[in-house]
Design a protein around this motif. Structure first.
Motif, mmCIF file in Angstrom:
data_model
loop_
_atom_site.group_PDB
_atom_site.id
_atom_site.type_symbol
_atom_site.label_atom_id
_atom_site.label_comp_id
_atom_site.label_asym_id
_atom_site.label_seq_id
_atom_site.Cartn_x
_atom_site.Cartn_y
_atom_site.Cartn_z
ATOM 1 N N THR A 92 0.836 -1.199 0.000
ATOM 2 C CA THR A 92 0.000 0.000 0.000
ATOM 3 C C THR A 92 0.868 1.244 0.000
ATOM 4 N N VAL A 93 0.502 2.194 -0.828
ATOM 5 C CA VAL A 93 1.178 3.486 -0.885
ATOM 6 C C VAL A 93 0.155 4.556 -0.526
ATOM 7 N N THR A 94 0.451 5.331 0.508
ATOM 8 C CA THR A 94 -0.453 6.407 0.916
ATOM 9 C C THR A 94 -0.044 7.691 0.218
ATOM 10 N N LEU A 95 -1.047 8.396 -0.280
ATOM 11 C CA LEU A 95 -0.789 9.582 -1.099
ATOM 12 C C LEU A 95 -1.766 10.678 -0.695
ATOM 13 N N ALA A 96 -1.229 11.787 -0.195
ATOM 14 C CA ALA A 96 -2.041 12.957 0.146
ATOM 15 C C ALA A 96 -1.788 14.027 -0.899
ATOM 16 N N GLY A 97 -2.860 14.627 -1.399
ATOM 17 C CA GLY A 97 -2.648 15.582 -2.464
ATOM 18 C C GLY A 97 -3.655 16.709 -2.504
ATOM 19 N N LEU A 98 -3.205 17.815 -3.047
ATOM 20 C CA LEU A 98 -4.068 18.948 -3.340
ATOM 21 C C LEU A 98 -5.144 18.498 -4.320
ATOM 22 N N PRO A 99 -6.434 18.753 -4.053
ATOM 23 C CA PRO A 99 -7.484 18.236 -4.929
ATOM 24 C C PRO A 99 -7.301 18.571 -6.403
ATOM 25 N N SER A 100 -6.917 19.804 -6.728
ATOM 26 C CA SER A 100 -6.786 20.156 -8.144
ATOM 27 C C SER A 100 -5.623 19.424 -8.798
ATOM 28 N N ALA A 101 -4.586 19.080 -8.020
ATOM 29 C CA ALA A 101 -3.477 18.302 -8.565
ATOM 30 C C ALA A 101 -3.859 16.842 -8.711
ATOM 31 N N GLY A 131 3.342 23.188 4.568
ATOM 32 C CA GLY A 131 2.884 21.971 5.214
ATOM 33 C C GLY A 131 3.394 20.692 4.589
ATOM 34 N N PHE A 132 4.265 20.793 3.573
ATOM 35 C CA PHE A 132 4.733 19.590 2.879
ATOM 36 C C PHE A 132 5.385 18.599 3.845
ATOM 37 N N ALA A 133 6.278 19.077 4.700
ATOM 38 C CA ALA A 133 7.024 18.165 5.576
ATOM 39 C C ALA A 133 6.092 17.451 6.539
ATOM 40 N N ALA A 134 5.099 18.168 7.070
ATOM 41 C CA ALA A 134 4.170 17.548 8.012
ATOM 42 C C ALA A 134 3.356 16.453 7.333
ATOM 43 N N TYR A 135 2.875 16.710 6.125
ATOM 44 C CA TYR A 135 2.113 15.688 5.408
ATOM 45 C C TYR A 135 3.001 14.514 5.012
ATOM 46 N N ALA A 136 4.245 14.797 4.646
ATOM 47 C CA ALA A 136 5.153 13.728 4.246
ATOM 48 C C ALA A 136 5.518 12.826 5.416
ATOM 49 N N ALA A 137 5.412 13.329 6.626
ATOM 50 C CA ALA A 137 5.684 12.496 7.791
ATOM 51 C C ALA A 137 4.633 11.414 7.963
ATOM 52 N N ASP A 138 3.434 11.637 7.414
ATOM 53 C CA ASP A 138 2.325 10.701 7.600
ATOM 54 C C ASP A 138 1.914 9.980 6.323
ATOM 55 N N ASN A 139 2.547 10.321 5.207
ATOM 56 C CA ASN A 139 2.175 9.716 3.926
ATOM 57 C C ASN A 139 3.427 9.373 3.133
ATOM 58 N N ASP A 140 3.306 8.377 2.270
ATOM 59 C CA ASP A 140 4.448 8.010 1.430
ATOM 60 C C ASP A 140 4.750 9.095 0.413
ATOM 61 N N LEU A 141 3.715 9.676 -0.171
ATOM 62 C CA LEU A 141 3.882 10.733 -1.169
ATOM 63 C C LEU A 141 2.915 11.868 -0.885
ATOM 64 N N VAL A 142 3.366 13.062 -1.150
ATOM 65 C CA VAL A 142 2.529 14.254 -1.058
ATOM 66 C C VAL A 142 2.526 14.914 -2.434
ATOM 67 N N ILE A 143 1.342 15.219 -2.933
ATOM 68 C CA ILE A 143 1.216 15.907 -4.219
ATOM 69 C C ILE A 143 0.778 17.340 -3.951
ATOM 70 N N GLY A 144 1.619 18.257 -4.322
ATOM 71 C CA GLY A 144 1.287 19.661 -4.158
ATOM 72 C C GLY A 144 1.638 20.420 -5.422
ATOM 73 N N HIS A 145 1.585 21.729 -5.335
ATOM 74 C CA HIS A 145 2.030 22.531 -6.473
ATOM 75 C C HIS A 145 2.855 23.699 -5.980
ATOM 76 N N SER A 146 3.656 24.219 -6.878
ATOM 77 C CA SER A 146 4.544 25.317 -6.540
ATOM 78 C C SER A 146 4.805 26.139 -7.787
ATOM 79 N N LEU A 147 5.047 27.420 -7.588
ATOM 80 C CA LEU A 147 5.464 28.269 -8.693
ATOM 81 C C LEU A 147 6.962 28.483 -8.674
#
Length: 309
Positions: A92-101, A131-147
């Motif tokens: 299992t791979v846990t993935l938290a992400g920004l809805p639009s991403a 908040g990337f680091a906090a989410y990455a502590a609880d999930n295998d992958l975090v999907i976000g966006h950046s400029l």
């Protein structure tokens, strides 16, 4: 040198407070504090120091926290090699992400994992860069966006850009600029603007528009959810910035490229270095990149104004 002490320091570095570490590890703050004192005795050095009402890692604490990442990554790489010997990766791979991403990537991701034995558990989350680091502590992958090329808050994480999506100016269809092929910052001087909360990536484009035009935008709302922004723009409440490929086609809404300011978001997958050594996580990360490339291709979008890594 005990691994549990190293892991404690790593958690404190990522989560910031003893209370947050306690909540994440299902312990009381006093139990975490006791383990921290035990770690200081074991290492023979002060590992934390007062910082206002809280604590921060000392130089020795930071050194050991960074070393904990190296140790965890080595162990994860060893487990990956063992998994490879035993056959194809599963789990299992846990993935938290920004809805639009996630909307941009998930339709192409899940079919690519069919038959692999890998299950992806998704969590939609309003992931700000801080908040990337906090989410990455609880999930295998975090999907976000950046400029930015290096997302804020990613210095302790491994980041992979899986797609890029242009950001267009969203206008009411009846707006004087709606029929143009492109607009410049000066065209937007004084416009009513539906922005995002301060510190969110899209707000940097609003600042760039104001700096280039020499005029402030009239920020009437600050909204996180792109769907709410869409309906507000379509109703005539103001202009905004919206991603080109994931914005709904709605009556009363027009998208026009901004031509004199770079406005492209990088959709980024981030994770702890040891998590990204997991064989299953590497398969999912490769599938995300493939899904991003397919979703942003000219054949899929009708546009060639996007680059993919």
């Amino acid at each position: 040198m005990e691994l549990r002490h190293l892991e404690l320091l790593r958690e404190l570095a990522d989560r910031g407070t003893i209370t947050a570490v306690a909540a994440a590890t299902y312990r009381t703050p006093s139990a975490v504090s006791q383990q921290l004192r035990n770690a200081e005795r074991a290492f023979g050095a002060a590992l934390v120091e007062p910082d206002g009402r809280g604590l921060r890692l000392t130089a020795a604490g930071r050194l050991l926290a960074e070393g904990a990442t190296d140790v965890a990554t080595t162990l994860a790489r060893l487990q990956r090699d063992l998994d490879d010997l035993q056959g194809r990766p599963r789990g299992t791979v846990t993935l938290a992400g920004l809805p639009s991403a996630l909307e941009f990537l998930v339709p192409g991701l899940l079919p690519r994992l069919g038959g692999t034995g890998i299950e992806v558990v998704l969590t939609d989350a309003d992931v700000a860069e801080a908040g990337f680091a906090a989410y990455a502590a609880d999930n295998d992958l975090v999907i976000g966006h950046s400029l930015a090329e290096a997302p804020e808050g990613s210095d302790r994480l491994v980041a992979r850009t899986v797609a890029r999506e242009p950001l267009d100016v969203a206008l009411p269809a009846s707006h004087r600029l709606a029929g143009r092929r492109g607009i410049v910052a000066a065209d937007l001087a004084g416009e009513r603007w539906i922005g995002v909360p301060l510190g969110f990536p899209f707000d940097t484009v609003r600042i760039a528009i104001e700096n280039r035009s020499g005029h402030a935008l009239d920020v009437v709302q600050r909204i996180r959810d792109n769907r709410v922004v869409e309906v507000l723009v379509a109703s005539g409440a103001g202009c905004a910035l919206l991603p080109r490929f994931t914005t709904r086609t709605r009556p009363g809404l027009a998208l026009v490229p901004l031509t004199d300011i770079r406005s492209v978001r990088s959709i980024v997958a981030l994770g702890r270095a040891d998590r990204l050594e997991r064989a299953a996580v590497r398969v999912v990360l490769a599938a995300l990149a493939e899904a991003g490339a397919a979703a942003a291709s000219p054949s899929a979008t009708g546009s060639a104004d996007v680059g993919v890594l």
